[in-house]
Design a protein around this motif. Structure first.
Motif, PDB file in Angstrom:
ATOM      1  N   GLN A 253       0.999  -1.318  -0.077  1.00  0.00           N
ATOM      2  CA  GLN A 253      -0.224   0.131   0.061  1.00  0.00           C
ATOM      3  C   GLN A 253       0.941   1.123   0.058  1.00  0.00           C
ATOM      4  O   GLN A 253       0.430   2.273  -0.390  1.00  0.00           O
ATOM      5  N   TYR A 254       2.227   1.104   0.368  1.00  0.00           N
ATOM      6  CA  TYR A 254       3.232   2.128   0.510  1.00  0.00           C
ATOM      7  C   TYR A 254       3.730   2.471  -0.676  1.00  0.00           C
ATOM      8  O   TYR A 254       4.580   3.392  -1.150  1.00  0.00           O
ATOM      9  N   ALA A 255       3.655   1.526  -1.663  1.00  0.00           N
ATOM     10  CA  ALA A 255       4.513   1.594  -2.965  1.00  0.00           C
ATOM     11  C   ALA A 255       4.090   2.580  -3.831  1.00  0.00           C
ATOM     12  O   ALA A 255       5.011   3.314  -4.670  1.00  0.00           O
ATOM     13  N   SER A 256       2.851   3.178  -3.671  1.00  0.00           N
ATOM     14  CA  SER A 256       2.699   4.427  -4.480  1.00  0.00           C
ATOM     15  C   SER A 256       3.065   5.892  -3.844  1.00  0.00           C
ATOM     16  O   SER A 256       2.505   6.716  -4.840  1.00  0.00           O
ATOM     17  N   MET A 257       3.468   5.629  -2.774  1.00  0.00           N
ATOM     18  CA  MET A 257       3.744   6.942  -2.126  1.00  0.00           C
ATOM     19  C   MET A 257       5.100   7.831  -2.948  1.00  0.00           C
ATOM     20  O   MET A 257       5.894   7.166  -3.404  1.00  0.00           O
ATOM     21  N   PRO A 258       4.813   8.935  -2.852  1.00  0.00           N
ATOM     22  CA  PRO A 258       6.028   9.720  -3.652  1.00  0.00           C
ATOM     23  C   PRO A 258       7.484   9.443  -2.848  1.00  0.00           C
ATOM     24  O   PRO A 258       7.534   9.047  -1.565  1.00  0.00           O
ATOM     25  N   LEU A 259       8.412   9.397  -3.763  1.00  0.00           N
ATOM     26  CA  LEU A 259       9.748   8.895  -3.317  1.00  0.00           C
ATOM     27  C   LEU A 259      10.437   9.863  -2.269  1.00  0.00           C
ATOM     28  O   LEU A 259      11.271   9.615  -1.331  1.00  0.00           O
ATOM     29  N   ILE A 260       9.872  11.165  -2.480  1.00  0.00           N
ATOM     30  CA  ILE A 260      10.351  12.134  -1.445  1.00  0.00           C
ATOM     31  C   ILE A 260       9.944  11.974   0.004  1.00  0.00           C
ATOM     32  O   ILE A 260      10.917  12.364   1.030  1.00  0.00           O
ATOM     33  N   VAL A 261       8.903  11.314   0.467  1.00  0.00           N
ATOM     34  CA  VAL A 261       8.659  10.695   1.501  1.00  0.00           C
ATOM     35  C   VAL A 261       9.630   9.545   1.987  1.00  0.00           C
ATOM     36  O   VAL A 261      10.251   9.888   3.158  1.00  0.00           O
ATOM     37  N   PHE A 262      10.279   8.700   1.253  1.00  0.00           N
ATOM     38  CA  PHE A 262      11.192   8.027   1.548  1.00  0.00           C
ATOM     39  C   PHE A 262      12.584   8.693   1.764  1.00  0.00           C
ATOM     40  O   PHE A 262      13.351   8.099   2.715  1.00  0.00           O
ATOM     41  N   LEU A 263      12.771   9.659   1.246  1.00  0.00           N
ATOM     42  CA  LEU A 263      13.782  10.379   1.327  1.00  0.00           C
ATOM     43  C   LEU A 263      13.881  10.954   2.634  1.00  0.00           C
ATOM     44  O   LEU A 263      14.978  11.058   3.365  1.00  0.00           O
ATOM     45  N   VAL A 264      12.711  11.602   3.185  1.00  0.00           N
ATOM     46  CA  VAL A 264      12.506  12.052   4.516  1.00  0.00           C
ATOM     47  C   VAL A 264      12.803  11.045   5.618  1.00  0.00           C
ATOM     48  O   VAL A 264      13.270  11.390   6.477  1.00  0.00           O
ATOM     49  N   ILE A 265      12.410  10.084   5.297  1.00  0.00           N
ATOM     50  CA  ILE A 265      12.416   8.855   6.261  1.00  0.00           C
ATOM     51  C   ILE A 265      13.899   8.703   6.453  1.00  0.00           C
ATOM     52  O   ILE A 265      14.251   8.371   7.580  1.00  0.00           O
TER      53      ILE A 265
END
Length: 560
Positions: free
Chosen positions: A171-183
């Motif tokens: 369900q998180y695969a569609s999240m923007p990559l910038i979210v993972f950058l912040v994580i």
């Protein structure tokens, strides 16, 4: 309940990994001693050497933060230029990826138990049975750290694999990559270790919890997360330290931004051009590539970049100290290295002061020194005689105050060296005071119309020049000075003193000399002798090891 246990196991893995990294860092730092710092100082003569040096040292110590903090201390003390410091940090960021390759290959491609358990077992036994020996203790730390690092990785790996079974990450695969950058940035900001962020990301990627692009974004965010430690260390430091910290921040933000903008092409390069199909190897390749990209982009413009940084922060340093004014006792080994350089700088200026009182040309003396630029910044050469004397007194006071702070942070061996260094500073100041006390005698003898007094002065002036030129060469030598060399100088000082005195007594019997002139000559001869002896003792404590310094002290005390 299963989810809670999995989270706790993951947290335990992170904790073990952090502790393991600490043990490895401590062991290598103590086993290497001064060698890495000296290696960095020798290799950083140019930008490429600085990058290579930063890569090698960080590749071995496996802590880019530790190397960056060490570099920051040296920049603040004037040992490294800002340009070389930035080049070292560029190399340090690449060097830290070695741990990522180790984790990705050994940690996920082999049986962890075969590697980790024997290392922990051997390390534990060595620490308990032979831990009182310094080298054995830190070898044990290394073995324990090496083993626990893979056990911690195993915890993270199995926790991630278990969590995938109970939780749908798709369900998180569609999240923007910038979210993972912040994580990635936040994880690294909290744990202050990009290696931990990489290990967690590799575990999640291996378990299928996240895809390759998301993992790359997390790792990219982690590149900037460790900067907070360097920024905090620069607070309260001099302008140079703040500029390097700012440069590191701007450099990380720029690389993160440009890599994120080109993330998809870079990932295609790895998977389709280089044809790396294993996502774990692909991720560590990505980490190495972006740090290589940083070196390629920044190294050609490093001069311009450092000139840009020079615009920020004003120099407001009112200290006389050249190296220890912004050294931190929280890094005692680095602080001790800087104190050693400060002592050498103090002795150098003490020699300059004495030579100038004799009106001896110091040009040849200055050519041998690395301290000319420092003295220009501190306007030492343009100061009056009294101002120079006050400068030396203040510098000795700053060294004494720093000595009292640092001695509580060192082990017994390091404290012995520190005591020798402060003794060297005291002897050097004694040498200065002795010559200053005969300033009027120098003026009297050097302007005397009586040949016996004038020739006596010229003889001592030449002997002093020869002595100081010889002693000055010891300040720049990298190899240890032979005990016998100092003993020869010791005997020469003694011989010069007694010979000059006996020659004067003989000459006095052949001519008419007033009693006051005899007193002037004898006082001048004695004080100069005491000064030369003190300066030799200063060099002895600076350049000889503890055993040889003690042996030198046992040489018969000569009569005055």
């Amino acid at each position: 309940m299963e989810t809670l246990i999995t989270i706790l196991k993951l947290a335990a893995g992170v904790g073990l990994f952090l502790f393991a990294m600490y043990l490895v860092e401590e062991s290598l730092k103590n086993l290497s001693g001064r060698s890495f710092k000296l290696f960095l100082q020798r290799i950083t003569k140019n930008n490429i050497g600085a990058v290579v040096g930063g890569t090698i040292v960080t590749g071995i110590l496996q802590s880019s933060s530790m190397v960056s903090l060490m570099v920051l201390a040296f920049v603040g003390a004037g040992v490294f230029t800002m340009k070389n410091a930035m080049a070292i940090i560029l190399g340090a960021n690449l060097g830290t990826t070695l741990a990522s390759w180790l984790v990705a290959t050994l940690g996920f491609k082999t049986n962890i138990e075969v590697i980790a358990y024997p290392a922990v077992c051997l390390g534990g036994f060595l620490l308990i049975l032979l831990g009182t020996r310094k080298n054995i203790k830190y070898i044990s730390y290394f073995l324990l750290g090496f083993g626990l690092m893979f056990i911690g990785l195993s915890f993270m790996k199995t926790a991630m694999e278990a969590q995938v079974q109970y939780f749908d990450f798709s369900q998180y695969a569609s999240m923007p990559l910038i979210v993972f950058l912040v994580i990635g940035f936040l994880i690294t900001l909290i744990v202050q270790s990009s290696s931990v962020t990489m290990a967690l990301t590799l575990s999640a990627l291996n378990a299928g919890a996240i895809g390759f692009p998301m993992a790359a974004a997390i790792v990219l965010g982690g590149e900037t997360g460790t900067i907070i430690k360097i920024l905090l260390s620069a607070i309260g430091g001099n302008a140079s330290k703040k500029r390097v910290a700012l440069g590191n921040l701007l450099f990380n933000i720029f690389i993160t931004a440009i890599t994120f903008a080109l993330l998809k092409p870079i990932l295609l390069l790895i998977t389709d051009v280089i044809k790396i199909k294993d996502p774990l190897i692909g991720l560590v390749t990505f980490s190495s590539l972006i740090n290589l990209l940083a070196i390629v982009l920044f190294l050609p413009v490093l001069d311009l970049f450092t000139q840009f940084l020079e615009r920020f922060f004003k120099n407001t340093d009112g200290n006389t100290a050249a190296f220890i004014s912004h050294a931190s006792i929280t890094e005692p080994e680095t602080a001790l290295d800087l104190f050693r350089r400060e002592t050498s700088y103090f002795i150098y200026n003490s020699m300059l002061f004495n030579l100038e009182l004799f009106k001896i040309d110091t040009l040849a003396f200055k050519k041998q020194s690395e301290y000319i630029e420092i003295n220009e910044k501190k306007s030492f050469t343009s100061k009056t005689r009294e101002e120079k004397y006050e400068f030396l007194k203040q510098l000795q006071g700053e060294m004494q105050a720093f000595y009292l702070k640092l001695r509580t942070k060192l082990n017994s061996e390091q404290n012995s060296e520190l005591n020798q260094l402060i003794s060297a500073a005291r002897s050097s100041m004694h040498a200065v005071k002795s010559v200053k006390d005969i300033d009027s005698n120098i003026m009297d003898l050097s302007h005397s119309s009586k040949d016996i007094k004038y020739q006596f002065f010229l003889h001592h002036k030449k002997e002093t020049e020869n002595l100081y030129l010889k002693l000055s060469t010891f300040l720049s030598l990298e190899e240890p000075v032979n005990f016998e060399e100092l003993e020869v100088i010791f005997n020469t000082i003694q011989t010069n003193y007694t010979t000059a005195l006996n020659t004067f007594y003989t000459d006095v019997q052949l001519t008419i000399v007033e009693n006051i002139d005899i007193t002037t000559v004898i006082n001048f001869n004695r004080e100069l002798f005491m000064s030369n002896k003190a300066m030799l003792m200063a060099l002895k404590d600076l350049i000889l090891d503890e055993k040889n310094a003690q042996n030198f002290n046992e040489i018969s005390i000569y009569k005055t």
